[in-house]
Design a protein around this motif. Sequence first.
Motif, PDB file in Angstrom:
ATOM      1  N   GLY A   1       0.751  -1.247   0.000  1.00  0.00           N
ATOM      2  CA  GLY A   1       0.000   0.000   0.000  1.00  0.00           C
ATOM      3  C   GLY A   1       0.778   1.293   0.000  1.00  0.00           C
ATOM      4  O   GLY A   1       0.180   2.370  -0.083  1.00  0.00           O
ATOM      5  N   ALA A   2       2.098   1.242   0.101  1.00  0.00           N
ATOM      6  CA  ALA A   2       2.869   2.485   0.054  1.00  0.00           C
ATOM      7  C   ALA A   2       2.771   3.106  -1.333  1.00  0.00           C
ATOM      8  O   ALA A   2       2.802   2.410  -2.342  1.00  0.00           O
ATOM      9  N   ARG A   3       2.636   4.419  -1.380  1.00  0.00           N
ATOM     10  CA  ARG A   3       2.611   5.087  -2.684  1.00  0.00           C
ATOM     11  C   ARG A   3       3.998   5.604  -3.061  1.00  0.00           C
ATOM     12  O   ARG A   3       4.301   5.809  -4.231  1.00  0.00           O
ATOM     13  N   GLU A   4       4.851   5.789  -2.053  1.00  0.00           N
ATOM     14  CA  GLU A   4       6.247   6.147  -2.272  1.00  0.00           C
ATOM     15  C   GLU A   4       6.996   5.931  -0.957  1.00  0.00           C
ATOM     16  O   GLU A   4       6.390   5.623   0.075  1.00  0.00           O
ATOM     17  N   VAL A   5       8.330   6.070  -0.994  1.00  0.00           N
ATOM     18  CA  VAL A   5       9.127   5.799   0.200  1.00  0.00           C
ATOM     19  C   VAL A   5      10.137   6.918   0.436  1.00  0.00           C
ATOM     20  O   VAL A   5      10.503   7.666  -0.480  1.00  0.00           O
ATOM     21  N   VAL A   6      10.569   7.021   1.691  1.00  0.00           N
ATOM     22  CA  VAL A   6      11.704   7.862   2.074  1.00  0.00           C
ATOM     23  C   VAL A   6      12.770   6.926   2.622  1.00  0.00           C
ATOM     24  O   VAL A   6      12.489   6.076   3.476  1.00  0.00           O
ATOM     25  N   LEU A   7      13.993   7.042   2.119  1.00  0.00           N
ATOM     26  CA  LEU A   7      15.096   6.220   2.597  1.00  0.00           C
ATOM     27  C   LEU A   7      15.881   6.973   3.667  1.00  0.00           C
ATOM     28  O   LEU A   7      16.292   8.123   3.456  1.00  0.00           O
ATOM     29  N   PHE A   8      16.071   6.328   4.822  1.00  0.00           N
ATOM     30  CA  PHE A   8      16.928   6.847   5.880  1.00  0.00           C
ATOM     31  C   PHE A   8      18.172   5.972   5.917  1.00  0.00           C
ATOM     32  O   PHE A   8      18.060   4.740   6.003  1.00  0.00           O
TER      33      PHE A   8
ATOM     34  N   VAL B   1      11.221   6.632  -4.817  1.00  0.00           N
ATOM     35  CA  VAL B   1      11.927   7.240  -3.688  1.00  0.00           C
ATOM     36  C   VAL B   1      11.674   8.742  -3.710  1.00  0.00           C
ATOM     37  O   VAL B   1      12.148   9.451  -4.592  1.00  0.00           O
ATOM     38  N   ALA B   2      10.908   9.211  -2.719  1.00  0.00           N
ATOM     39  CA  ALA B   2      10.553  10.633  -2.677  1.00  0.00           C
ATOM     40  C   ALA B   2      11.663  11.486  -2.096  1.00  0.00           C
ATOM     41  O   ALA B   2      11.824  12.658  -2.464  1.00  0.00           O
ATOM     42  N   ALA B   3      12.441  10.912  -1.165  1.00  0.00           N
ATOM     43  CA  ALA B   3      13.479  11.686  -0.489  1.00  0.00           C
ATOM     44  C   ALA B   3      14.427  10.737   0.233  1.00  0.00           C
ATOM     45  O   ALA B   3      14.104   9.568   0.453  1.00  0.00           O
ATOM     46  N   MET B   4      15.589  11.265   0.608  1.00  0.00           N
ATOM     47  CA  MET B   4      16.545  10.519   1.410  1.00  0.00           C
ATOM     48  C   MET B   4      17.015  11.389   2.565  1.00  0.00           C
ATOM     49  O   MET B   4      17.300  12.581   2.382  1.00  0.00           O
ATOM     50  N   VAL B   5      17.116  10.786   3.741  1.00  0.00           N
ATOM     51  CA  VAL B   5      17.676  11.434   4.923  1.00  0.00           C
ATOM     52  C   VAL B   5      18.904  10.621   5.308  1.00  0.00           C
ATOM     53  O   VAL B   5      18.789   9.463   5.713  1.00  0.00           O
ATOM     54  N   LEU B   6      20.082  11.206   5.172  1.00  0.00           N
ATOM     55  CA  LEU B   6      21.337  10.481   5.346  1.00  0.00           C
ATOM     56  C   LEU B   6      22.131  11.059   6.514  1.00  0.00           C
ATOM     57  O   LEU B   6      22.376  12.266   6.568  1.00  0.00           O
TER      58      LEU B   6
ATOM     59  N   ARG C   1      19.156  12.494  -8.356  1.00  0.00           N
ATOM     60  CA  ARG C   1      17.806  12.879  -8.771  1.00  0.00           C
ATOM     61  C   ARG C   1      16.833  13.013  -7.610  1.00  0.00           C
ATOM     62  O   ARG C   1      15.702  13.459  -7.806  1.00  0.00           O
ATOM     63  N   VAL C   2      17.250  12.632  -6.409  1.00  0.00           N
ATOM     64  CA  VAL C   2      16.333  12.570  -5.270  1.00  0.00           C
ATOM     65  C   VAL C   2      16.684  13.656  -4.249  1.00  0.00           C
ATOM     66  O   VAL C   2      17.856  13.792  -3.875  1.00  0.00           O
ATOM     67  N   PRO C   3      15.700  14.435  -3.787  1.00  0.00           N
ATOM     68  CA  PRO C   3      15.973  15.406  -2.716  1.00  0.00           C
ATOM     69  C   PRO C   3      16.606  14.700  -1.521  1.00  0.00           C
ATOM     70  O   PRO C   3      16.127  13.658  -1.076  1.00  0.00           O
TER      71      PRO C   3
END
Length: 441
Positions: A267-274, A296-301, A363-365
């Motif tokens: 059911g996820a429509r998109e993801v954020v990677l940490f 992948v909507a965004a990444m927090v690194l 390409r990903v914020p």
Amino acid sequence: MTSRPSRSARSASRRTKIQKSIGQAEPVMRWSSLAAVGGVVAGSVAAGTVSGLAGLFARTVVTPVKTPAEDLEVLAVVQGASGLEIILPVTEETTVPGTYSLVFDAGAGIARIGAVTSFDPRDGTVQREVEEVYSGDLHRAVRGRWTGFVYPEPRTLGYETEDVRIPVENGTAPAWLVRPEPSPAGDDAAPRLAGEGVWAIMVHGRGSKRAEGIRAIGTARALGMTSLLISYRNDGEAPAAGDGRYGLGSTEWKDVEAAVAYALERGAREVVLFGWSMGGAVCLQMADRSELSSMVAAMVLDGPVINWIDVLAHQARLNRLPDAVGRLGQWLMSNKAGRWATGLAAPVDLKAMDWLSRADHLRVPTLILHSEDDDFVPVGPSMELAAKVPQLVTFVRFHLARHTREWNVDPEKWDHAARLWLHAVLTSPRPGLAQLTASST
């Protein structure tokens, strides 16, 4: 007269001796301290085995440590003014403010360690609060390992947690699934949270485990995101790779891709990677190479490896290795001819993981949280990447946190920065997102 061995025979014999020396030295090596390599520099150079030392360095980097060393002495456990306290030797880590864990008894014991209550540099001791002992008998502890993860599992914080398994290449990998808080029943007027329908996938670093990501669950839940804390190949929980070696992100991204597919199927429509440390490199590879990268909507690194070449050169210098040894170690990792030393089934393409030279491929914020005193993964490449592509990369500087302990030192700053940035990214108009959301309803 005895005939002299052929050149090929001599080379094979020398290679065997080098491989034997690597095998003997390997158990004492670990990512957090490559001092053992520096300790054999003189002997290796004197014997003319610079290639053997380079092989040892390369093999150490890509080989998982099965049992991390518990190298911090526990001097005493005493009753303080408000509860249990622990006395430890003064080190660069034990004197830093914040909350941490002490792992002891070969990993069977875990205690959460809090504020400094006494610090006496004259006798080299520091005393800190013991906030909670999760397992083991701390009074009997003699040595331990100072770590950045704070909670052993999400349930520790009262989160309802599902134990799930994600299909990966060699079986299934365990993961924790933590859903967001439900909206108040019947409250149709409640505003839609920025992260509703978004899953946060937490990717731990090298030598760590999925508990590292627990620190970010609160941030994800505040935005309405479901959290999936994953394991991946060679971390001691997920199935090992065939060669039993780290790919430094070049192979592990496939397990993150499997986690994204798992989320989308549910059911996820998109993801954020940490991602933390090497986990950041893994996230960057997934967002670059996967067929699911558009999800992948965004990444927090946090303290990410932006450029492995820079990190490996830093580690070589830190451990007083000759430049030639460090460069040859990198070559061995990235070429088929180095397999004898590394044990890698396929070479690691270090250039493909240099995001300073490939900044135009991002390409990903991306939000990067990184401490200026990080002594494992230098902060420079993170700052430089943000300067190269400011429209995509936001950099937040921390102090005193060393490596991936930004949250430990200042959880309010970490949460505030990540929450505000993610809210802005997830609520901003993005081409194609409206059509994707409409087609899935």
